[in-house]
Design an enzyme around this catalytic site. Structure first.
Site, short mmCIF file in Angstrom:
data_model
loop_
_atom_site.label_atom_id
_atom_site.label_comp_id
_atom_site.label_asym_id
_atom_site.label_seq_id
_atom_site.Cartn_x
_atom_site.Cartn_y
_atom_site.Cartn_z
N SER A 53 6.02 9.31 -8.69
CA SER A 53 7.06 8.58 -7.76
C SER A 53 8.07 9.81 -7.00
O SER A 53 7.99 10.70 -6.97
CB SER A 53 7.69 7.28 -8.19
OG SER A 53 8.23 6.84 -7.68
N LYS B 124 5.88 4.03 -2.75
CA LYS B 124 6.47 4.11 -4.45
C LYS B 124 7.38 3.41 -4.42
O LYS B 124 7.10 3.32 -5.39
CB LYS B 124 6.60 5.99 -3.76
CG LYS B 124 5.93 6.99 -3.37
CD LYS B 124 5.12 7.23 -4.19
CE LYS B 124 4.72 8.87 -4.07
NZ LYS B 124 3.42 8.80 -5.20
N TYR C 73 5.58 5.44 3.60
CA TYR C 73 5.47 6.29 2.24
C TYR C 73 6.43 5.74 1.08
O TYR C 73 6.39 5.98 -0.37
CB TYR C 73 5.89 7.95 1.89
CG TYR C 73 5.89 8.77 1.10
CD1 TYR C 73 4.31 9.05 0.56
CD2 TYR C 73 6.85 8.94 0.59
CE1 TYR C 73 4.91 9.73 -0.81
CE2 TYR C 73 7.40 9.60 -0.54
CZ TYR C 73 5.92 10.25 -0.87
OH TYR C 73 5.97 11.04 -2.93
#
Length: 271
Positions: free
Chosen positions: A165, A183, A179
């Site tokens: 991550s 994550k 994004y």
């Protein structure tokens, strides 16, 4: 006392070197790293092979996978299987696992490292296609691959899944919103899968901060931006990709035999 899998030699009488070797020994294990041909994935694949594992290098570019596999075999003497795959496309994932089992007969460690964060100037520029692509590679694909691999690992008696991550998932900024959201979903997925595949399969998150890879090249080309980006970090610098290996090996190996559903930050002391 119930112990469902083999532990490394943790006896007090073990030598210092033997103790360390036993903790991180991956001999006889098979480690699959997605996004394994460059950046952090490449370093983790090399690290696993140096600790005795056979490795699978998976990424979208077959030539890059093959080149990395050749380098690993030449340096370490361990077998390395290159495999071209787009992790964001579910239909390609069963074939990847079939290839791993056909070659090695097993899979012990899955490292979900493949990911991307497209650059945009304004959130209004984020199209549905871009958003879906980010979620597919950073969350949807790792979910499917983890389920497929985790089921096989559980049937075989054990294994480890490491989800790579980003600190952006807990400190999101405007340039990485899709994004960061993907994550954050990966972080949540880790805890759920740890319970789903326990007690034999461990699932953990390796949460990375800024490292000097292709993904941060825009930072590295601008010294002022780079300095500003890491100013609040305790170490006040960007990480060398090799500095992720120790944490990755911990989660892959028997050293983390009682660690699951956890998040391990490797970020230089992010504020």
């Amino acid at each position: 006392m119930l112990i469902s899998h083999a532990l490394p030699d943790l006896s007090i009488g073990a030598t210092h070197m033997g103790y360390a070797d036993g903790l991180f020994d991956l001999s006889g294990r098979v480690v699959l790293v997605t996004g394994g041909s460059r950046g952090l994935g490449r370093e983790m694949a090399f690290g696993a092979a140096r600790c005795g594992a056979e490795v699978v290098i998976a990424s979208r570019t077959s030539e890059a996978c093959a080149a990395t596999a050749r380098e690993i075999e030449k340096e370490t003497g361990r077998a390395a299987l290159p495999y071209a795959v787009h992790v964001g496309r579910w239909e390609q994932l069963p074939g990847l696992l079939d290839a791993v089992h056909e070659r090695f007969g097993r899979l012990d460690v899955l490292v979900n490292n493949a990911g991307m964060s497209p650059v945009y100037e304004d959130l209004g520029e984020v199209t549905e296609k871009m958003f879906d692509a980010v979620v597919a590679l950073n969350l949807k694909g790792p979910f499917r691959l983890s389920v497929l691999a985790g089921q096989r690992m559980a049937e075989a008696g054990g294994g480890s899944i490491v989800n790579v991550s980003s600190t952006g998932s807990v400190r999101p900024r405007a340039p990485i919103v899709p994004y960061a959201a993907a994550k954050a979903g990966l972080n949540a997925m880790t805890e759920g899968l740890a319970h789903a595949f326990g007690p034999t399969v461990r699932v953990n998150t390796l949460m990375c901060g800024p490292f000097a890879t292709w993904a941060t090249r825009h930072w590295q080309d601008d010294p002022e931006a780079l300095a500003a980006g890491v100013r609040g970090h305790a170490l006040r610098r960007i990480g060398d990709p090799r500095e992720v290996v120790g944490a990755a090996l911990y989660l892959m190996s028997g050293a983390a035999s009682y660690t699951t559903g956890a998040t391990l930050r490797v970020d230089g002391g992010m504020p």
